[in-house]
Design an enzyme around this catalytic site. Structure first.
Site, PDB file in Angstrom:
ATOM      1  N   ASN A  44      48.523  35.847  38.263  1.00  0.00           N
ATOM      2  CA  ASN A  44      48.038  37.221  38.289  1.00  0.00           C
ATOM      3  C   ASN A  44      49.156  38.187  37.890  1.00  0.00           C
ATOM      4  OD1 ASN A  44      49.182  36.546  40.894  1.00  0.00           O
ATOM      5  ND2 ASN A  44      48.279  38.376  41.758  1.00  0.00           N
ATOM      6  N   CYS A  55      43.641  38.792  36.779  1.00  0.00           N
ATOM      7  CA  CYS A  55      43.715  37.623  37.650  1.00  0.00           C
ATOM      8  C   CYS A  55      44.266  36.414  36.902  1.00  0.00           C
ATOM      9  CB  CYS A  55      42.330  37.284  38.193  1.00  0.00           C
ATOM     10  SG  CYS A  55      41.581  38.588  39.186  1.00  0.00           S
ATOM     11  N   GLU A  57      43.156  33.377  36.793  1.00  0.00           N
ATOM     12  CA  GLU A  57      42.122  32.599  36.129  1.00  0.00           C
ATOM     13  C   GLU A  57      41.828  33.149  34.741  1.00  0.00           C
ATOM     14  OE1 GLU A  57      42.276  33.852  39.220  1.00  0.00           O
ATOM     15  OE2 GLU A  57      40.581  33.120  40.403  1.00  0.00           O
ATOM     16  N   CYS A  93      37.480  35.582  42.167  1.00  0.00           N
ATOM     17  CA  CYS A  93      36.732  36.824  42.342  1.00  0.00           C
ATOM     18  C   CYS A  93      35.493  36.810  41.444  1.00  0.00           C
ATOM     19  CB  CYS A  93      37.623  38.029  42.029  1.00  0.00           C
ATOM     20  SG  CYS A  93      37.914  38.310  40.261  1.00  0.00           S
TER      21      CYS A  93
END
Length: 137
Positions: A44, A55, A57, A93
């Site tokens: 992140n 983020c 990901e 998220c």
């Protein structure tokens, strides 16, 4: 399988070290596995104005997509207070789930690691009834 999930989780844990999270103090790492066995990592990256924060990901996915990859098998995600050992599971998220739905199939695996064990979910399990490109047809 669990052994492969643990290896991917360890790659995410290593990626977490690159986190830039001075505002939240919450460091996240991700390791994205392609169908070809290549791993793309991300951490992140925060901004003082918060909205542009990205983020781990999404960093991993966007790096892979930028490199031409479009077929993904799994992602491992780890997170926790910066400078501390991982001790809890860190689910993705909603925005990251939406990005996963754009680039991954419903059977894509999400591996969560708490420092000692893994939980493995499919994208369909953690993001049912997602909005995808099929909705635009």
């Amino acid at each position: 399988n669990k052994e492969n999930a643990m290896r991917l989780a360890k790659a995410a844990e290593e990626a977490r070290e690159a986190s830039y999270s001075p505002y939240s103090g919450f460091a996240v790492g991700a390791a994205l596995l392609t169908e070809d066995g290549e791993i793309f990592t991300g951490a992140n990256i925060e901004s003082s104005s918060y909205t542009p924060t990205v983020c781990a990901e999404r960093v991993a996915f966007f790096t892979a997509v930028h490199k031409g990859c479009r077929n993904f098998r799994a992602i491992a995600i780890v997170g926790g207070k910066a400078g501390e050992s991982i001790s809890a599971f860190c689910p993705p998220c909603g925005v990251c789930r939406q990005v996963m739905a754009e680039f991954a199939n419903p059977d894509f695996e999400i591996v969560l690691y708490n420092g000692s064990d893994v939980k493995i979910y499919t994208l369909a399990e953690i993001f049912p009834e997602s909005f995808t490109k099929d909705n635009l047809k």
